[in-house]
Design a protein around this motif. Structure first.
Motif, PDB file in Angstrom:
ATOM      1  N   SER B  80       0.896  -1.260   0.158  1.00 19.96           N
ATOM      2  CA  SER B  80      -0.033  -0.032   0.065  1.00 19.96           C
ATOM      3  C   SER B  80       0.746   1.325  -0.132  1.00 19.96           C
ATOM      4  O   SER B  80       0.586   2.354  -0.648  1.00 19.96           O
ATOM      5  CB  SER B  80      -0.858  -0.058   1.319  1.00 19.96           C
ATOM      6  N   THR B  87       1.566   6.879  -6.652  1.00 22.42           N
ATOM      7  CA  THR B  87       0.818   7.996  -6.945  1.00 22.42           C
ATOM      8  C   THR B  87       1.694   9.500  -6.679  1.00 22.42           C
ATOM      9  O   THR B  87       1.098  10.137  -7.712  1.00 22.42           O
ATOM     10  CB  THR B  87      -0.221   7.819  -5.824  1.00 22.42           C
ATOM     11  N   ILE B 155      -3.193  -8.330 -11.675  1.00 15.54           N
ATOM     12  CA  ILE B 155      -3.070  -8.302 -13.063  1.00 15.54           C
ATOM     13  C   ILE B 155      -3.350  -6.698 -13.457  1.00 15.54           C
ATOM     14  O   ILE B 155      -2.756  -6.384 -14.319  1.00 15.54           O
ATOM     15  CB  ILE B 155      -4.558  -9.274 -13.333  1.00 15.54           C
ATOM     16  N   VAL B 159      -1.241  -4.740 -16.087  1.00 20.14           N
ATOM     17  CA  VAL B 159      -2.001  -3.815 -17.007  1.00 20.14           C
ATOM     18  C   VAL B 159      -1.844  -2.128 -17.191  1.00 20.14           C
ATOM     19  O   VAL B 159      -1.207  -1.671 -18.066  1.00 20.14           O
ATOM     20  CB  VAL B 159      -3.418  -4.055 -16.915  1.00 20.14           C
ATOM     21  N   GLN B 163       0.299  -0.020 -19.756  1.00 17.53           N
ATOM     22  CA  GLN B 163      -0.345   1.262 -20.438  1.00 17.53           C
ATOM     23  C   GLN B 163       0.681   2.460 -20.127  1.00 17.53           C
ATOM     24  O   GLN B 163       0.713   3.383 -20.751  1.00 17.53           O
ATOM     25  CB  GLN B 163      -1.672   1.597 -19.670  1.00 17.53           C
ATOM     26  N   ALA B 174      -3.743   7.987 -15.767  1.00 19.18           N
ATOM     27  CA  ALA B 174      -3.479   8.673 -14.517  1.00 19.18           C
ATOM     28  C   ALA B 174      -4.703   8.334 -13.662  1.00 19.18           C
ATOM     29  O   ALA B 174      -4.822   7.781 -12.791  1.00 19.18           O
ATOM     30  CB  ALA B 174      -3.099   9.856 -14.504  1.00 19.18           C
ATOM     31  N   SER B 175      -5.895   8.460 -14.484  1.00 21.15           N
ATOM     32  CA  SER B 175      -7.292   8.376 -13.620  1.00 21.15           C
ATOM     33  C   SER B 175      -7.378   6.799 -13.480  1.00 21.15           C
ATOM     34  O   SER B 175      -8.000   6.472 -12.467  1.00 21.15           O
ATOM     35  CB  SER B 175      -8.453   8.773 -14.556  1.00 21.15           C
ATOM     36  N   ARG B 176      -7.051   5.992 -14.378  1.00 22.00           N
ATOM     37  CA  ARG B 176      -7.108   4.720 -14.061  1.00 22.00           C
ATOM     38  C   ARG B 176      -6.095   4.158 -12.853  1.00 22.00           C
ATOM     39  O   ARG B 176      -6.603   3.324 -12.250  1.00 22.00           O
ATOM     40  CB  ARG B 176      -6.614   3.680 -15.457  1.00 22.00           C
ATOM     41  N   MET B 178      -5.231   5.878 -10.369  1.00 22.88           N
ATOM     42  CA  MET B 178      -5.948   6.128  -9.255  1.00 22.88           C
ATOM     43  C   MET B 178      -6.917   5.326  -8.772  1.00 22.88           C
ATOM     44  O   MET B 178      -7.187   5.185  -7.561  1.00 22.88           O
ATOM     45  CB  MET B 178      -6.670   7.737  -9.450  1.00 22.88           C
ATOM     46  N   GLY B 181      -5.556   2.551  -7.291  1.00 24.58           N
ATOM     47  CA  GLY B 181      -5.129   2.905  -6.035  1.00 24.58           C
ATOM     48  C   GLY B 181      -6.311   2.663  -5.063  1.00 24.58           C
ATOM     49  O   GLY B 181      -5.947   2.015  -3.893  1.00 24.58           O
ATOM     50  N   LEU B 182      -7.280   3.189  -5.295  1.00 21.57           N
ATOM     51  CA  LEU B 182      -8.505   2.949  -4.496  1.00 21.57           C
ATOM     52  C   LEU B 182      -8.818   1.708  -4.038  1.00 21.57           C
ATOM     53  O   LEU B 182      -8.929   1.107  -2.997  1.00 21.57           O
ATOM     54  CB  LEU B 182      -9.808   3.729  -4.988  1.00 21.57           C
ATOM     55  N   HIS B 185      -5.780  -0.043  -2.016  1.00 20.94           N
ATOM     56  CA  HIS B 185      -5.773   0.462  -0.594  1.00 20.94           C
ATOM     57  C   HIS B 185      -7.043  -0.225   0.142  1.00 20.94           C
ATOM     58  O   HIS B 185      -6.928  -0.600   1.399  1.00 20.94           O
ATOM     59  CB  HIS B 185      -6.081   1.816  -0.406  1.00 20.94           C
ATOM     60  N   ASP B 188      -6.145  -3.604   1.337  1.00 15.95           N
ATOM     61  CA  ASP B 188      -5.305  -3.577   2.481  1.00 15.95           C
ATOM     62  C   ASP B 188      -6.159  -3.518   3.792  1.00 15.95           C
ATOM     63  O   ASP B 188      -6.030  -4.212   4.706  1.00 15.95           O
ATOM     64  CB  ASP B 188      -4.254  -2.653   2.588  1.00 15.95           C
TER      65      ASP B 188
END
Lengths: 102, 204, 362
Positions: B80, B87, B155, B159, B163, B174-176, B178, B181-182, B185, B188
């Motif tokens: 994490s 990020t 996976i 990917v 990209q 970048a938005s993908r 993020m 990341g959501l 986390h 975890d």
């Protein structure tokens, strides 16, 4: 998180603080179980409290959820999910426990 | 962590509809995560209800290992943090660092999966599979579902590395990252629940 | 709205009423029993809201309205038997009898089915551009509601007489008269289903004659009726200026319902894609394979799903822009069709208050 869906946090500080707190909140329960130093019920309570606190640490320092920085609808969804979780888990555990005892 | 005087991904520079698109996608993904949280909560509750239903078979005390649970916890927690570093690299528009930290995160995730699949394999081999008892069915359902989510996440990390390599740090990419990341986390957070409800109480 | 929110929250606290007889303690059963009776209160509030919405209005008995009123009456009766069953001791006695069968059909048929059929007949013209035949719709309604009462009311009585559900045969003579009535009811329901099929067939056959040229076949109040039938891919060319709760009704009365916009803008739209449908089919195959332990197929289907998701997730161009010129062309065609449209057929209905709907079209 903020509304943009794009990266905004530009330094590693929140992650390092979060790591420190999380390590602490993990080490304590693990140590208590490893050493068996406290009675079982006390240990279980400390595990539960540490877990809740660590989840909050994750939400704050890794997911950057804040009362002002996070859009209202995201907070609303989180609270709603929380309410449902409390209901459902409470009902399931409550019915099971009271059925065993009764 | 190189901080540089690079351009960051400025939302102001995006046409309003573009920025709105990413907002909507982040929100939609958050709603999915909330529904996933409820699913996990019910799996947790089921596990708790089934705790005593060992059908004369092995209990958690016998099957779980504190060291392995500690290792798995450390791996996920660290992953994490390394994702967080990715990020930050993304916000600072550093392609190389993004790929590096995503790779480290993936390696940590794979290590976690290696330990977990090993644990499941061992349990099944000694007759403590999900069909042995209600308790074990609930255990495999809860911890297994989490493991499947982590597998999907790994996976997805690969990917995203692909990209970033091929498209660079564009705003869709970048938005993908993020949203990943959501997801990461969140997993975890679920693991905190798992070691607190399954492994630690099982071993006290 | 508060009632709906209340039901939304309370609905998470009633579920154990589906297994009162599965061995939970009296404390547990009574908690869920009490919550089940409580949820009837906001539900009752909603029923009164619906009745008061109709009160002192001028009701036009088209098929969607018939199904709606049928729902209101029948659902309340089903709810009453539900409140009875909410008491665990009563539920123990009625468990697995036809009383229970009658109750849940008494909820689902009016609640889900009549609601669905009302919506189906109401919005069909909007979706497909032509109206469903009203005569056959009315016939289907009467068959369904008469058939429902004949088929299921006897089952309440039979349940109280002790008849279990899911019986392969029976040998108690006292039950027979009720079951014969129920069989007649079932047949009438079958006729109702045939009427629905005939309605669709007749409507498709006559679709050119019954085309919805205005987009507003019911003299509607809400904004979807301001669009063409079927609507343009962007729904609205310009964001409507909403001044009232019944936005479209209000626009018609003010004479601005079909005003030409001053200028057209480009509209961003999502591109069509078959990937979701593909994922759906692959997921179906996956589920089938996992049930029957066909492992190679399961892995294949899972790989297909993963690949499809990755392909979609790598697609940066999922939207396209419809230029203002094309929007204008589509809208101009719509206005041309509106100008040719005969007056709204609701003009002759009692209580029509909309005036000519073509005011404002230049």
């Amino acid at each position: 998180m903020d509304a943009s869906g794009l990266p905004v946090v530009r330094n590693t500080r929140p992650y390092l603080i979060g790591l420190g707190l999380a390590v602490l909140l993990t080490a304590i329960p693990f140590a208590l179980v490893a050493t068996g130093a406290l009675p079982r019920t006390t240990t279980l309570i400390i595990i539960a409290v540490a877990a809740v606190l660590q989840i909050l640490v994750h939400l704050r320092f890794f997911l950057h959820i804040g009362l002002r920085s996070t859009p209202f609808e995201n907070l609303a969804a989180l609270v709603f999910a929380g309410i449902l979780i409390v209901f459902m888990v409470g009902e399931l555990c409550g019915s099971c426990l009271t059925s065993i005892i009764a | 962590m190189t901080a540089g005087a690079f351009d960051t991904i400025e939302t102001a520079a995006l046409p309003a509809s573009e920025a709105q698109k990413f907002e909507e996608r982040a929100f939609g993904f958050w709603i999915y995560l909330m529904s996933d949280a409820i699913i996990f909560a019910l799996l947790f509750a089921t596990y708790l209800v089934m705790l005593g239903n060992t059908a004369g078979g092995p209990t958690g005390q016998l099957l779980f290992s504190l060291e392995r649970a500690a290792a798995e916890t450390a791996l996920l927690l660290l992953s994490s943090v390394t994702f967080g570093f990715a990020t930050v690299a993304l916000a600072l528009n550093s392609r190389l660092r993004v790929i590096q930290w995503l790779l480290v995160t993936a390696v940590l995730g794979v290590a976690f999966l290696f330990l977990e699949y090993g644990e499941f394999g061992g349990m099944i081999a000694e007759g403590a599979g999900p069909d042995r008892s209600g308790f074990l069915s609930a255990f495999f359902a809860l911890v297994g579902t989490h493991g499947l989510h982590v597998s999907a996440g790994v996976i997805w990390i690969f990917v995203m590395i692909g990209q970033v390599l091929t498209k660079g740090l564009t705003s869709p990419v970048a938005s993908r990252v993020m949203r990943l990341g959501l997801f990461w986390h969140f997993l975890d957070i679920i693991w905190i629940g798992i070691f607190s409800v399954v492994y630690l109480p099982g071993l006290t | 709205m508060l009632a709906t929110v209340a039901i939304g929250i309370l609905s998470f606290t009633v579920w154990l009423h589906h297994f009162f007889t599965m061995g939970s303690s009296a404390d547990v059963n009574s908690f869920f029993g009490i919550m089940t009776t409580i949820i009837a209160v906001p539900t009752g509030v909603k029923v009164f809201d619906w009745l008061l919405t109709m009160y002192r209005g001028r009701i036009i008995f088209k098929p969607p309205m018939l199904y709606t009123i049928g729902f209101l009456v029948t659902f309340v009766i089903g709810g009453l038997s539900g409140v009875l069953l909410a008491l665990p001791p009563v539920d123990y006695a009625m468990h697995n009898t036809t009383f229970l069968v009658a109750h849940f059909h008494n909820m689902i048929i009016p609640g889900v089915l009549f609601g669905y059929l009302a919506g189906y007949m109401f919005w069909f013209p909007k979706a497909f551009g032509f109206k469903l035949n009203e005569t056959w719709g009315t016939r289907s309604f009467w068959c369904w509601i008469v058939g429902f009462y004949l088929a299921f009311m006897p089952l309440y009585v039979l349940g109280l007489m002790g008849m279990p559900r899911r019986m392969e045969h029976y040998d108690i003579a006292a039950w027979q008269p009720h079951l014969i009535v129920a069989a007649v009811g079932a047949f009438i329901i079958f006729v109702g289903i045939v009427c629905l099929a005939v309605q669709l067939a007749v409507s498709i056959r006559d679709r050119v004659k019954v085309r919805d040229l205005t987009g507003d076949p019911w003299n509607g109040r809400t904004l979807e009726w301001a669009t063409s039938s079927p609507p343009a891919p962007y729904n609205f060319a310009v964001v409507p200026d909403v001044q009232s709760v019944d936005a479209f009704w209000d626009m018609k009365h003010r004479g601005v319902a079909y005003e030409r916009p001053k200028r057209y803008a480009d509209i961003a739209l999502p591109k069509n894609t078959f990937i979701p449908a593909f994922i759906g089919v692959a997921a179906f195959v996956f589920g089938f394979a996992v049930i029957w332990y066909i492992w190679w197929l399961a892995i294949l289907a899972l790989a297909a799903i993963t690949l499809a998701i990755i392909i979609r997730a790598s697609d940066d161009e999922t939207d396209f822009v419809l230029p203002a010129q094309e929007v204008k062309a589509i809208e101009e065609a719509r206005f041309a069709q509106l100008a040719k449209a005969p007056p709204n057929e609701m003009v002759d209905e009692p209580g029509f208050a909309g005036g000519t709907i073509l005011e404002g079209v230049s």
